[in-house]
Write a protein that holds these residues in place. Structure first.
Motif, mmCIF file in Angstrom:
data_model
loop_
_atom_site.group_PDB
_atom_site.id
_atom_site.type_symbol
_atom_site.label_atom_id
_atom_site.label_comp_id
_atom_site.label_asym_id
_atom_site.label_seq_id
_atom_site.Cartn_x
_atom_site.Cartn_y
_atom_site.Cartn_z
ATOM 1 N N PHE A 283 4.892 -1.821 -4.190
ATOM 2 C CA PHE A 283 5.599 -2.406 -3.059
ATOM 3 C C PHE A 283 5.262 -1.601 -1.809
ATOM 4 C CE2 PHE A 283 8.956 -2.790 -0.019
ATOM 5 C CZ PHE A 283 9.545 -4.032 -0.175
ATOM 6 N N ALA A 284 5.359 -0.273 -1.925
ATOM 7 C CA ALA A 284 5.069 0.611 -0.795
ATOM 8 C C ALA A 284 3.619 0.484 -0.347
ATOM 9 C CB ALA A 284 5.388 2.053 -1.184
ATOM 10 N N ARG A 408 1.367 -6.883 -8.713
ATOM 11 C CA ARG A 408 1.080 -7.964 -7.770
ATOM 12 C C ARG A 408 2.360 -8.613 -7.246
ATOM 13 N NH1 ARG A 408 -4.436 -8.669 -8.065
ATOM 14 N NH2 ARG A 408 -5.391 -7.752 -9.913
ATOM 15 N N VAL A 409 3.369 -8.719 -8.101
ATOM 16 C CA VAL A 409 4.665 -9.222 -7.630
ATOM 17 C C VAL A 409 5.238 -8.272 -6.582
ATOM 18 C CG1 VAL A 409 7.058 -9.656 -8.292
ATOM 19 C CG2 VAL A 409 5.211 -10.532 -9.709
ATOM 20 N N ALA A 410 5.059 -6.970 -6.803
ATOM 21 C CA ALA A 410 5.548 -5.982 -5.841
ATOM 22 C C ALA A 410 4.897 -6.174 -4.476
ATOM 23 C CB ALA A 410 5.261 -4.570 -6.357
ATOM 24 N N GLY A 411 3.587 -6.405 -4.453
ATOM 25 C CA GLY A 411 2.901 -6.661 -3.193
ATOM 26 C C GLY A 411 3.385 -7.928 -2.520
ATOM 27 N N LEU A 412 3.632 -8.967 -3.319
ATOM 28 C CA LEU A 412 4.143 -10.239 -2.797
ATOM 29 C C LEU A 412 5.494 -10.042 -2.116
ATOM 30 C CD1 LEU A 412 4.384 -13.428 -2.759
ATOM 31 C CD2 LEU A 412 5.365 -13.205 -5.042
ATOM 32 N N VAL A 413 6.428 -9.383 -2.813
ATOM 33 C CA VAL A 413 7.770 -9.176 -2.260
ATOM 34 C C VAL A 413 7.714 -8.258 -1.039
ATOM 35 C CG1 VAL A 413 10.092 -8.312 -2.765
ATOM 36 C CG2 VAL A 413 8.826 -9.558 -4.522
ATOM 37 N N ALA A 414 6.829 -7.250 -1.076
ATOM 38 C CA ALA A 414 6.713 -6.318 0.050
ATOM 39 C C ALA A 414 6.294 -7.031 1.322
ATOM 40 C CB ALA A 414 5.718 -5.212 -0.297
#
Length: 489
Positions: A283-284, A408-414
């Motif tokens: 995410f970061a 990849r979900v973390a990047g999407l939410v970020a």
């Protein structure tokens, strides 16, 4: 004449096809953040449009990647891998020709669907084509080529964007046509289909539920194309609906005879910890690396070529440190390496936030990226080790797929969530220029010296807010690694 997928004659064709397919994914992934400012300028895209250019791709890739891996086993790796390449290339051509932001977003979504079936197949088809005693060398060649494209892609893309102007973002997608056609030709004319596992079932219901849940959450956080933050009522309504569907997805996965997400794996504290820290850290990373190039190019007026050179140490450090950190993880356990690396990442992001008002690309951003590269170099390989060693031998493939999807979900939410932070902070810091058509990440012509100063200050404050949030999440990642993963100290 085609040869069996595991025959010595066809292995080299399989390897080259896998490298070309991976190169398409890595080039798109590494260059898109540098190309976003040009896309916004060329198509007149808003901040939300830019978010959807990234998230349309990540949405379908993250939701369907586990289904894509299972489909390769069910229908044959060559067939599914080739289908993924074909869809990815076709969507890339539409991206390259897109006349409006909406067409580009839809094409990126289709690209994500293709990638969900292409990405898992790259390594899987190599593993199936090569015997165990030759597999390591083949994967090493694939990894080296992947690292080269990850490093070279942004540099070439940055210089092309700088030399040819804003329209040349289209070449980032057009390059996929020759790469994909060569990969498909090798697969279809030099490699025979492999035997599918006919008894394998696909969790289509789970895939649909996961896709809809992520789509509603992303829509709730991002909106449908405005430069401003979506109304609170909009966010609550759509994110709430997405969370309800996420709960239905978990309910379904608990009871499905063939779940794409085996929830029993999370009973292992090591596996749960590895995925929790993956979400926090990626995410970061995803949020910072999406908004940093936009800040430097659209905010500070730096060229894409300069930005690509400044970001270069990240790819180099990952390439050089991954093998070393893997050996250190075997000696000390993955926990200490990931904790130390996450703290370095946190320091890098905090430094980016502190120095944002200086707008000093070479004396402030570059050292931060070097620090970031060192930190991620200590994380990536030990994280794979932590995921693989936390489950039984029969579940390593699924475990790796789950961890890939979580990242990849973390990047999407970020990208979706931090967009609201960026828009809010930017608007609040514009002061007397708030009534002017000034937007984050877009160079505005015709401003007075005072108005330009307010725009720059607002851009710096917006990015600093992102950097401080991502620094805090990286510290959380370090704590989770230390508390949940193996330590041999």
């Amino acid at each position: 004449m085609t040869q069996d997928i595991a025959s010595p004659q066809s292995r080299r064709f399989v390897l080259v096809a896998a490298i070309l397919a991976s190169s398409m994914g890595f080039i798109d992934g590494s260059v898109i953040s540098i190309a976003i400012p040009s896309i916004r300028a060329d198509l007149g895209a808003t901040l939300a449009d830019a978010q959807w250019v990234s998230n349309g791709y990540l949405l379908f890739l993250s939701a369907l990647i586990l289904l894509g891996g299972a489909a390769g086993d069910r229908f044959g790796l060559r067939n599914v891998f080739g289908l993924g390449i074909a869809v990815f290339v076709a969507a890339s051509i539409v991206c390259a020709l897109a006349p409006t932001p909406l067409v580009l977003v839809v094409a990126r979504a289709v690209q994500g669907i293709g990638a969900a079936f292409m990405v898992p197949g790259s390594l899987a088809i190599i593993a199936k084509a090569y015997p165990r005693d030759e597999r390591g060398r083949a994967i090493g060649i694939w990894a080296a080529a992947s690292s080269l494209t990850t490093i070279a892609g942004p540099i070439i893309g940055g210089f092309v964007l700088t030399a040819l102007g804003d329209w040349s973002w289209r070449l980032v997608f057009a390059i996929n046509l020759p790469l994909g056609l060569v990969a498909l030709a090798l697969l279809w004319f030099r490699v025979a289909p492999d035997r599918p596992e006919t008894g394998r079932k696909l969790d289509v219901v789970g895939a649909v539920l996961a896709t809809l849940a992520l789509m509603l959450i992303a829509y709730g956080l991002t909106g449908d194309g405005s430069e401003s933050v979506p109304p609170l009522s909009h966010t609550i309504l759509w994110c709430g609906a997405g969370l309800v569907l996420a709960a239905v997805f978990i309910f379904w996965e608990r009871r499905s005879p063939h779940p794409m997400l085996p929830l029993q794996l999370f009973a292992n504290i090591g596996f749960s910890g590895a995925n929790a820290l993956t979400f926090a850290l990626y995410f970061a990373l995803g949020g910072t690396m999406f908004y940093l190039p936009m800040t430097m190019i659209g905010g500070w007026g730096e060229s894409p070529a300069t930005v690509s050179l400044v970001l270069l140490p990240l790819g180099i450090s990952l390439t050089l440190l991954s093998s070393l950190s893997g050996k250190w993880a075997d000696r000390y356990g993955p926990g200490p390496l990931i904790a130390a690396g996450s703290l370095l990442v946190a320091a890098a992001f905090a430094l980016l936030g502190l120095t944002a008002p200086l707008q000093a690309v070479w004396s402030a951003v570059l050292p931060s990226i070097v620090l970031l590269g060192l930190g991620m170099g200590l994380v990536v390989s030990p994280l794979s080790t932590a995921v693989m060693t936390s489950v039984g031998d029969g579940d390593t493939g699924v475990a790796s797929g789950v961890n890939n999807a979580v990242a990849r979900v973390a990047g999407l939410v970020a990208v979706a969530l931090l967009g609201a932070v960026v828009a809010t902070v930017f608007e609040r810091n514009l002061g007397a220029a708030a009534e002017l058509p000034i937007f984050f990440g877009v160079v505005t012509e015709g401003l007075s010296v005072e108005e330009e100063g307010l725009r720059l200050a607002a851009s710096d404050a917006a990015f600093a807010a992102v950097a401080y949030i991502t620094a805090a999440l990286s510290v959380v990642s370090a704590a989770v690694a230390w508390l949940t993963l193996e330590r041999k100290l």
